[in-house]
Write an enzyme that holds these catalytic residues in place. Structure first.
Site, PDB file in Angstrom:
ATOM      1  N   CYS A 126      -6.280   9.575   1.057  1.00  0.00           N
ATOM      2  CA  CYS A 126      -5.133   8.952   1.736  1.00  0.00           C
ATOM      3  C   CYS A 126      -5.550   7.994   2.846  1.00  0.00           C
ATOM      4  CB  CYS A 126      -4.169  10.029   2.252  1.00  0.00           C
ATOM      5  SG  CYS A 126      -4.779  11.027   3.623  1.00  0.00           S
ATOM      6  N   HIS A 151      -1.828  13.555   6.420  1.00  0.00           N
ATOM      7  CA  HIS A 151      -1.572  12.552   5.390  1.00  0.00           C
ATOM      8  C   HIS A 151      -1.037  11.281   6.046  1.00  0.00           C
ATOM      9  CE1 HIS A 151      -1.083  11.258   1.276  1.00  0.00           C
ATOM     10  NE2 HIS A 151       0.145  10.818   1.545  1.00  0.00           N
ATOM     11  N   HIS A 161       1.089   5.113  -1.034  1.00  0.00           N
ATOM     12  CA  HIS A 161       0.088   6.047  -0.486  1.00  0.00           C
ATOM     13  C   HIS A 161      -0.762   6.582  -1.623  1.00  0.00           C
ATOM     14  CE1 HIS A 161       2.067  10.072  -1.545  1.00  0.00           C
ATOM     15  NE2 HIS A 161       2.723   9.135  -2.199  1.00  0.00           N
TER      16      HIS A 161
END
Length: 495
Positions: free
Chosen positions: A407, A455, A467
């Site tokens: 991420c 995240h 993402h």
């Protein structure tokens, strides 16, 4: 002559009468004379020595409670009369009772005796057997969790004189029905005469009610492709004793929203007390969402004679088909040589036929120093375009591109390609930017997925972000309005 002498004389007379019948009449005359003489001798009235009596509430007044005597007659031969018309044995208080005592010679004594009606009996506690929620299991009182906590629902207080005095109970150790398990409850009460009693009861708060599944629109539902499957999106799941987070939900099979198809599965909801509810759901995974057209800004200004192409500023992504920017059609005309306001309408369809459209305005001005478009925060077209261009790339932990990412590796790569250095980890990226509340395309969104900043993604606008999610999804575009993202959202920063 006293009573005993008179009795001996009468006995002698009787003996002579029995032996000599001829003398019966003369002897009877003698006997009558003696009786008359005795009567003439007793002129003294009986004595009532009792002044007052304590009488228990509800007890009948008996003459034997009186202390009386006579100078000649035995107590058993006296006649006692009591006027109790002013006495109420069912009401605590003081009363006068008129007592009259007569002997055999008709001598009479009268006296008002004070009677104290008193209550010396303590109140008693009883179970409210009319309450069907209460179960008496060999002295252990069982009630269901979250039942009324007022002790008067289960315990009553009664007094011989005052009747029901439940409302005057003092709860020394209260009952808490919100917690499952045993509890000792202590209660006391006093009646109007001051008689006191207390008692201890053991309650067991039980949970025997299973969770409930209340469907919002039935258990045959549709799920959008790529949407995080959450049962709460289709049903309200409630339990009488536990919050949703304390419930265990187990599915017989999974619902894969990244595969078009129909999934039918049974599931079980179990509360902390082991009560279970079984149900089933049928989920048809479909591509329900239209593509999202994102524009770095809603309006543009150019000068006359300047060429203009909106395509470098627009990106279209679809939840299933990914980047569909090439499929965008643009309607409208701009005469770059004529000052004025123009509108362009952009449309795009995905493979399922879901269509989206969006318009932008373009103002053509007379020649002047036109503002340049910034590629950084608040309308970051370069970042969003680069990010969407990587949709479909795989997730590999620790990777920072150019073909695989995790991420924060994905976001650091995208920003570096746009000429912006933001650090490698989520913590560094969060600390290096300016925190904002009015998120705009190109802003970084952070989520507490592991109890902290676990995240990060890039906001595209219109509630969408790009993402690198997981090994199952890789780089994808998803809505930030799902329950999972909303519940873990930590904040946004701008570079």
């Amino acid at each position: 002559m006293n009573v005993q002498s008179l009795k001996r004389l009468l006995a002698t007379v009787k003996k002579h009468v029995d032996g000599r019948k001829a003398m019966f009449i003369p002897m009877i005359s003698v006997f009558s004379f003696l009786i008359v003489g005795y009567t003439a001798l007793d002129k003294e009235a009986p004595i009532i020595a009792t002044d007052e009596i304590k009488l228990a509430y509800g007890q009948e007044l008996d003459a034997s409670r009186l202390l009386i005597s006579d100078n000649h007659d035995e107590v058993a031969d006296l006649v006692v009369e009591m006027d109790t018309s002013r006495l109420d044995i069912h009401r605590v208080g003081d009363y006068y009772v008129s007592v009259t005592v007569s002997d055999r010679c008709k001598n009479e004594a009268t006296k008002d005796v004070l009677v104290h009606v008193v209550d010396e009996e303590k109140p008693e506690f009883t179970l409210n057997t009319a309450n069907k929620d209460l179960i008496n299991d060999n002295g252990t009182l069982k009630i269901n969790v979250n039942a009324p906590s007022e002790l008067s629902h289960y315990i009553l207080a009664k007094d011989n004189a005052d009747g029901d005095i439940t409302m005057f109970m003092n709860i020394l150790r209260p009952l808490d029905t919100s917690k499952v398990g045993p509890q000792d409850v202590l209660v006391s009460v006093s009646d109007s005469s001051g008689n006191y009693n207390e008692a201890s009861y053991q309650f067991v708060i039980t949970d025997v009610e299973a969770p409930k599944v209340n469907w919002i629109s039935g258990n045959e539902v549709e799920a959008d492709f790529g949407q995080n499957f959450d049962l709460r999106d289709y049903a309200e799941i409630v339990d009488n004793a536990a919050d949703f987070d304390a419930l265990a939900i187990e599915f017989e099979s999974t619902v894969d929203t990244h595969q078009i198809g129909t999934y039918e599965t049974k599931f079980t909801v179990t509360d902390p007390s082991g009560n279970k509810t079984e149900d089933s759901i049928k989920v048809e995974v479909k591509d329900l969402s239209a593509p999202v057209i994102m524009v770095s800004q809603d309006s543009f200004e150019i000068t006359t004679g300047e060429s203009f192409d909106v395509r470098p500023y627009i990106v279209a992504v679809d939840n299933k088909d990914g980047d569909v920017t090439e499929n965008i059609t643009i309607d409208g005309y701009i005469d770059v040589n004529t000052p004025g306001n123009y509108t362009l309408i952009m449309s795009v369809k995905d493979e399922a036929g879901n269509e989206a459209s969006r318009s932008v305005s373009v103002t053509v001005n007379e020649p002047y120093m036109a503002p340049s478009f910034s590629a950084s925060g608040g309308g970051n077209g370069s970042v969003t375009s680069i990010g969407v261009g990587k949709v479909g790339s795989p997730y590999v932990y620790g990777s920072s591109g150019p073909t695989a990412f995790d991420c924060s590796g994905f976001t650091s790569y995208v920003f570096s390609q746009a000429g912006i250095s933001i650090g490698r980890t989520t913590y560094a990226q969060y600390a290096g930017g300016s925190q904002v509340n009015d998120i705009q395309p190109g802003d970084l969104l952070f989520f507490n997925t592991v109890g902290s900043l676990g995240h990060v993604g890039i906001y595209l606008g219109d509630g969408q972000m790009v993402h690198c999610g997981s090994e199952d999804t890789g780089v994808e575009v998803t809505s930030i309005y799902g329950s999972y993202w909303q519940s873990t959202y930590a904040g946004a920063v701008r570079y």
